[in-house]
Design a protein around this motif. Sequence first.
Motif, PDB file in Angstrom:
ATOM      1  N   SER A 148       1.089   4.258  -2.972  1.00  0.00           N
ATOM      2  CA  SER A 148       0.847   5.659  -2.635  1.00  0.00           C
ATOM      3  C   SER A 148       2.082   6.526  -2.821  1.00  0.00           C
ATOM      4  N   ALA A 149       3.234   6.022  -2.361  1.00  0.00           N
ATOM      5  CA  ALA A 149       4.444   6.842  -2.344  1.00  0.00           C
ATOM      6  C   ALA A 149       5.128   6.928  -3.701  1.00  0.00           C
ATOM      7  N   SER A 186      -4.034  10.337  -0.540  1.00  0.00           N
ATOM      8  CA  SER A 186      -2.929  10.758  -1.400  1.00  0.00           C
ATOM      9  C   SER A 186      -3.267  10.582  -2.881  1.00  0.00           C
ATOM     10  N   LEU A 187      -3.790   9.422  -3.246  1.00  0.00           N
ATOM     11  CA  LEU A 187      -4.073   9.152  -4.657  1.00  0.00           C
ATOM     12  C   LEU A 187      -5.213  10.023  -5.184  1.00  0.00           C
ATOM     13  N   ILE A 242       0.843  -1.205   0.000  1.00  0.00           N
ATOM     14  CA  ILE A 242       0.000   0.000   0.000  1.00  0.00           C
ATOM     15  C   ILE A 242       0.874   1.249   0.000  1.00  0.00           C
ATOM     16  N   ASN A 244       2.515  10.907   3.169  1.00  0.00           N
ATOM     17  CA  ASN A 244       3.057   9.612   2.763  1.00  0.00           C
ATOM     18  C   ASN A 244       4.238   9.197   3.631  1.00  0.00           C
ATOM     19  N   VAL A 278       5.589   2.501  -9.162  1.00  0.00           N
ATOM     20  CA  VAL A 278       4.723   1.688  -8.299  1.00  0.00           C
ATOM     21  C   VAL A 278       5.085   0.215  -8.437  1.00  0.00           C
ATOM     22  N   LEU A 332       1.085  16.283   0.911  1.00  0.00           N
ATOM     23  CA  LEU A 332       1.012  14.886   0.493  1.00  0.00           C
ATOM     24  C   LEU A 332       2.331  14.165   0.734  1.00  0.00           C
ATOM     25  N   ALA A 350      -3.055   6.300   1.800  1.00  0.00           N
ATOM     26  CA  ALA A 350      -2.948   6.017   0.371  1.00  0.00           C
ATOM     27  C   ALA A 350      -4.168   6.538  -0.386  1.00  0.00           C
ATOM     28  N   THR A 351      -5.349   6.348   0.168  1.00  0.00           N
ATOM     29  CA  THR A 351      -6.568   6.810  -0.491  1.00  0.00           C
ATOM     30  C   THR A 351      -6.578   8.326  -0.632  1.00  0.00           C
TER      31      THR A 351
END
Length: 290
Positions: free
Chosen positions: A30-31, A152-153, A26, A194, A233, A190, A149-150
């Motif tokens: 995200s990162a 951030s994305l 995850i 993260n 990713v 952000l 993650a949610t």
Amino acid sequence: MNAYEFLVGPFVQYAFMTRALVGAMIIAVSAGPVGVFLMLRRMSLSGDAMAHAILPGAGVGFLVAGLQVLPMTIGGFAAGLIVAVLAGLVSRLTIQREDTSLAAFYLISLALGVMLVSLRGSNVDLMHVLFGTVLALNNDALLMIGSVATISLVSLALIWRPLFAECLDPNFLRSVSGAGQPVHLIFLALVVLNLVGGFQALGTLLAVGLMMLPAAAARFWVRSLEALCAVAVGIGLVSSYLGLLVSYHWSIPSGPAIILVAGAIYVGSLFAGARGVIRTRMTSPRHRIA
């Protein structure tokens, strides 16, 4: 030991390995894109500075509630934002550049955070904060990482175009639109968010590794922004999986193992990538065969 037992068995047999893999993956999803934008904006070392900046906030959370996820997360996020804003103000009000201000504040933050954790905790607690415990992730930590993650994305999707424009020419964006400064601040938030999410698994000193190494490696394979994010990713996911396998089978600390695998992929990409040293040298005019 057959291939299934070696490659899959640890994650099937042990719940802590499953949680570690889910949490690390995850974080990678995200990162990775955040790391790509940091790289394109030439702010890679700023990410490292902000990773250290969250330490005093996490230290305050530790003093208040011990190794609890929520207090340390809130404290780390607040501290990271404060340092980012202070560095920006110093660069705008004085002759000092933002990267220099970040370096100064992160050194202060690192020392302050270590001192705060040491006031109440043991060396084990300090190592937990600095280097993380990905194998000890619980359901609360996974929920927090998933929430990070949610957010951030979704946020990246909303500011994608102005953020990309700022990477190309920040002065032009600020001259034609008032979105330049807000987008910059949202992006810094952000980054901090993260890093706080990654800190739960990898600690403050290694969280930036899963953000920057996949992004740097991806640069040697593809050119377009979307492809860079996708490859970053993918490298983060592979690094998480292989790092945990190496950690399990050879009794190596999990966080460093994940980052070392990502580092090995970076070095491999540096030489063998489509835009790496070998391919570039072979296709340069001096080395082409007539």
